[in-house]
Design a protein around this motif. Structure first.
Motif, PDB file in Angstrom:
ATOM      1  N   GLY A 230      54.219 -22.629 -17.578  1.00 29.85           N
ATOM      2  CA  GLY A 230      55.268 -22.375 -16.602  1.00 29.85           C
ATOM      3  C   GLY A 230      55.352 -20.944 -16.120  1.00 29.85           C
ATOM      4  N   LYS A 231      54.485 -20.049 -16.610  1.00 27.56           N
ATOM      5  CA  LYS A 231      54.567 -18.634 -16.247  1.00 27.56           C
ATOM      6  C   LYS A 231      53.547 -18.225 -15.194  1.00 27.56           C
ATOM      7  N   VAL A 232      52.496 -19.022 -15.031  1.00 27.21           N
ATOM      8  CA  VAL A 232      51.445 -18.761 -14.051  1.00 27.21           C
ATOM      9  C   VAL A 232      51.157 -20.059 -13.316  1.00 27.21           C
ATOM     10  N   HIS A 233      51.014 -19.989 -11.998  1.00 27.52           N
ATOM     11  CA  HIS A 233      50.664 -21.184 -11.229  1.00 27.52           C
ATOM     12  C   HIS A 233      49.163 -21.419 -11.348  1.00 27.52           C
ATOM     13  N   VAL A 234      48.787 -22.625 -11.779  1.00 28.76           N
ATOM     14  CA  VAL A 234      47.384 -22.918 -12.071  1.00 28.76           C
ATOM     15  C   VAL A 234      46.984 -24.244 -11.421  1.00 28.76           C
ATOM     16  N   LEU A 235      45.852 -24.224 -10.739  1.00 27.34           N
ATOM     17  CA  LEU A 235      45.256 -25.430 -10.167  1.00 27.34           C
ATOM     18  C   LEU A 235      43.801 -25.494 -10.633  1.00 27.34           C
ATOM     19  N   VAL A 236      43.397 -26.623 -11.201  1.00 21.48           N
ATOM     20  CA  VAL A 236      42.036 -26.762 -11.714  1.00 21.48           C
ATOM     21  C   VAL A 236      41.351 -27.949 -11.054  1.00 21.48           C
ATOM     22  N   PHE A 237      40.029 -27.948 -11.155  1.00 14.92           N
ATOM     23  CA  PHE A 237      39.241 -29.021 -10.556  1.00 14.92           C
ATOM     24  C   PHE A 237      38.752 -29.974 -11.637  1.00 14.92           C
ATOM     25  N   ASP A 238      38.772 -31.261 -11.280  1.00 18.23           N
ATOM     26  CA  ASP A 238      38.362 -32.367 -12.138  1.00 18.23           C
ATOM     27  C   ASP A 238      39.412 -32.625 -13.212  1.00 18.23           C
ATOM     28  N   GLN A 239      39.209 -33.738 -13.929  1.00 14.99           N
ATOM     29  CA  GLN A 239      40.202 -34.158 -14.907  1.00 14.99           C
ATOM     30  C   GLN A 239      39.536 -34.614 -16.186  1.00 14.99           C
ATOM     31  N   THR A 240      40.255 -34.361 -17.269  1.00 12.78           N
ATOM     32  CA  THR A 240      39.884 -34.836 -18.599  1.00 12.78           C
ATOM     33  C   THR A 240      41.202 -35.128 -19.310  1.00 12.78           C
ATOM     34  N   PRO A 241      41.174 -35.760 -20.474  1.00 15.63           N
ATOM     35  CA  PRO A 241      42.433 -35.934 -21.216  1.00 15.63           C
ATOM     36  C   PRO A 241      43.137 -34.603 -21.475  1.00 15.63           C
ATOM     37  N   GLU A 242      42.363 -33.529 -21.772  1.00 21.12           N
ATOM     38  CA  GLU A 242      42.975 -32.220 -22.021  1.00 21.12           C
ATOM     39  C   GLU A 242      43.681 -31.689 -20.774  1.00 21.12           C
ATOM     40  N   ILE A 243      43.061 -31.913 -19.621  1.00 21.35           N
ATOM     41  CA  ILE A 243      43.641 -31.411 -18.368  1.00 21.35           C
ATOM     42  C   ILE A 243      44.884 -32.201 -18.002  1.00 21.35           C
ATOM     43  N   ARG A 244      44.861 -33.516 -18.201  1.00 21.18           N
ATOM     44  CA  ARG A 244      46.064 -34.313 -17.908  1.00 21.18           C
ATOM     45  C   ARG A 244      47.216 -33.917 -18.836  1.00 21.18           C
ATOM     46  N   GLU A 245      46.895 -33.669 -20.107  1.00 21.73           N
ATOM     47  CA  GLU A 245      47.942 -33.253 -21.046  1.00 21.73           C
ATOM     48  C   GLU A 245      48.496 -31.885 -20.669  1.00 21.73           C
ATOM     49  N   ALA A 246      47.628 -30.992 -20.195  1.00 20.55           N
ATOM     50  CA  ALA A 246      48.088 -29.670 -19.768  1.00 20.55           C
ATOM     51  C   ALA A 246      49.035 -29.779 -18.578  1.00 20.55           C
ATOM     52  N   LEU A 247      48.792 -30.742 -17.693  1.00 22.78           N
ATOM     53  CA  LEU A 247      49.703 -30.950 -16.566  1.00 22.78           C
ATOM     54  C   LEU A 247      51.058 -31.453 -17.053  1.00 22.78           C
ATOM     55  N   ARG A 248      51.038 -32.386 -17.982  1.00 15.45           N
ATOM     56  CA  ARG A 248      52.305 -32.913 -18.521  1.00 15.45           C
ATOM     57  C   ARG A 248      53.111 -31.816 -19.219  1.00 15.45           C
ATOM     58  N   GLU A 249      52.412 -30.877 -19.856  1.00 12.80           N
ATOM     59  CA  GLU A 249      53.095 -29.824 -20.611  1.00 12.80           C
ATOM     60  C   GLU A 249      53.327 -28.564 -19.781  1.00 12.80           C
ATOM     61  N   LYS A 250      53.034 -28.626 -18.478  1.00 12.71           N
ATOM     62  CA  LYS A 250      53.335 -27.543 -17.523  1.00 12.71           C
ATOM     63  C   LYS A 250      52.454 -26.301 -17.699  1.00 12.71           C
ATOM     64  N   TYR A 251      51.306 -26.450 -18.363  1.00 12.80           N
ATOM     65  CA  TYR A 251      50.373 -25.330 -18.408  1.00 12.80           C
ATOM     66  C   TYR A 251      49.643 -25.176 -17.080  1.00 12.80           C
ATOM     67  N   ILE A 252      49.497 -26.272 -16.357  1.00 10.59           N
ATOM     68  CA  ILE A 252      48.936 -26.222 -15.013  1.00 10.59           C
ATOM     69  C   ILE A 252      49.889 -26.936 -14.060  1.00 10.59           C
ATOM     70  N   ASP A 253      49.789 -26.584 -12.783  1.00 10.19           N
ATOM     71  CA  ASP A 253      50.654 -27.203 -11.780  1.00 10.19           C
ATOM     72  C   ASP A 253      50.032 -28.458 -11.180  1.00 10.19           C
ATOM     73  N   ALA A 254      48.705 -28.515 -11.139  1.00  7.25           N
ATOM     74  CA  ALA A 254      48.028 -29.639 -10.501  1.00  7.25           C
ATOM     75  C   ALA A 254      46.550 -29.606 -10.849  1.00  7.25           C
ATOM     76  N   THR A 292      49.716 -33.841  -8.846  1.00  6.12           N
ATOM     77  CA  THR A 292      50.748 -32.971  -9.409  1.00  6.12           C
ATOM     78  C   THR A 292      51.558 -33.667 -10.501  1.00  6.12           C
ATOM     79  N   ASP A 293      51.297 -34.944 -10.730  1.00  7.37           N
ATOM     80  CA  ASP A 293      51.983 -35.702 -11.775  1.00  7.37           C
ATOM     81  C   ASP A 293      50.956 -36.621 -12.429  1.00  7.37           C
ATOM     82  N   ALA A 294      50.610 -36.352 -13.671  1.00  7.91           N
ATOM     83  CA  ALA A 294      49.571 -37.126 -14.353  1.00  7.91           C
ATOM     84  C   ALA A 294      49.943 -38.591 -14.471  1.00  7.91           C
TER      85      ALA A 294
END
Length: 302
Positions: A230-254, A292-294
């Motif tokens: 929630g402190k840095v706006h982050v957008l990443v490419f492609d998806q994995t279980p780790e990336i979807r979990e990071a979206l749910r936990e607000k480490y990334i925005d999308a 923006t929503d896993a």
């Protein structure tokens, strides 16, 4: 005669000679992304009555393995090769030799130079990079340092995404500082250590864009270690279980996802059309989706 007909009708489809043989060479075989490509390619083969051979390296950046696969499979003279090249230039000689022997060559996923492709099916990666920049600039109002995480210097798809991102930031937010990571490595471990160091060197970073799956996973690991949810706006490419979990936990925005199944399907279907004498497009663009929503993802999208 009746017994012969009954025997022929009882044969499995695999025993009946296919009209065309299509070799599909992904960048790797093991990841979810390339397994989706495989499923699309196999489904198209079944629909078109084509024999599809799907062979790729164990490691995604192994261009020598792709060269070896092409050399070995060309002994059986496939009618077409559908390839996602691991390098922008180093496969050109191998593929041009295949073309000289009458094999059509089509590209998917990543661009390459020096080969006259029958068709190229992929995301418009430069446009995807521009879309990523637009999204982060809206979140940051075009202010503050932006970190661009580059993948590797020989991958056509990620280079195009990075170019689209950088040129859009320069055009739309000339006052924003773009911090260019240079190339941070092809492994998750290298990406993690490099992103960790970059974020420590630039604690005032407002936004981060990662152009590839492995750099994205490494980025997520670094964000977790530094407690930056929630402190840095982050957008990443492609998806994995780790990336979807990071979206749910607000480490990334999308995150942005491609259409690997469709690439595989269209690669084989377009090859069959060309082999049948039909005119095919030189370029087929598959869309990307910004998530923006896993929880929005349907199971078949995952």
């Amino acid at each position: 005669m009746l017994l012969f007909c009954v025997f022929w009708l009882s044969l499995p489809l695999s025993a009946i000679a296919a009209e065309f043989k299509v070799l599909v060479v992904p960048k790797a075989e093991s990841t979810r992304y390339w397994q989706a490509v495989k499923q699309g390619a196999m489904d198209a083969g079944v629909e078109r009555g084509a024999e599809v051979v799907f062979r790729g390296p164990l490691l995604q950046e192994d261009v020598k393995a792709q060269q070896a696969i092409i050399a070995e499979e060309m002994q059986d003279r496939p009618d077409a090769i559908v390839i996602a090249p691991t390098h922008t230039t180093r496969l050109a000689d191998d593929l041009n030799k295949a073309r000289q022997r009458g094999t059509l060559v089509l590209g998917i996923d990543s661009s390459m130079e020096g080969v006259d492709l029958t068709s190229f099916i992929a995301t418009d990666n430069r446009a995807a990079g521009r879309e990523a920049a637009d999204y982060l600039l809206r979140l940051t109002h075009g202010k503050g340092p932006i970190l661009l995480l580059r993948h590797t210097d020989d991958n056509g798809s990620t280079l195009a995404r990075e170019k689209g991102f950088a040129e859009t930031v320069a055009a739309r937010a000339p006052g924003a500082e773009l911090i260019d990571s240079e190339f941070i490595g092809i492994s998750v471990g290298n990406a993690y250590h490099n992103v960790l160091e970059l974020l420590r060197q630039h604690p005032d970073v407002k936004a981060v864009f990662s152009s590839a799956e492995k750099t994205s996973i490494g980025c997520v690991q670094a964000l977790r270690e530094l407690h930056l949810a929630g402190k840095v706006h982050v957008l990443v490419f492609d998806q994995t279980p780790e990336i979807r979990e990071a979206l749910r936990e607000k480490y990334i925005d999308a995150f942005m996802i491609q259409q690997p199944y469709r690439m595989g399907y269209l690669g084989v279907a377009t090859a069959c059309d060309a082999l049948a004498g039909k005119r095919v497009p030189k370029r087929i663009v598959t869309e990307v989706k910004l998530v923006t929503d896993a929880e929005e993802l349907r199971p078949e999208t995952e």
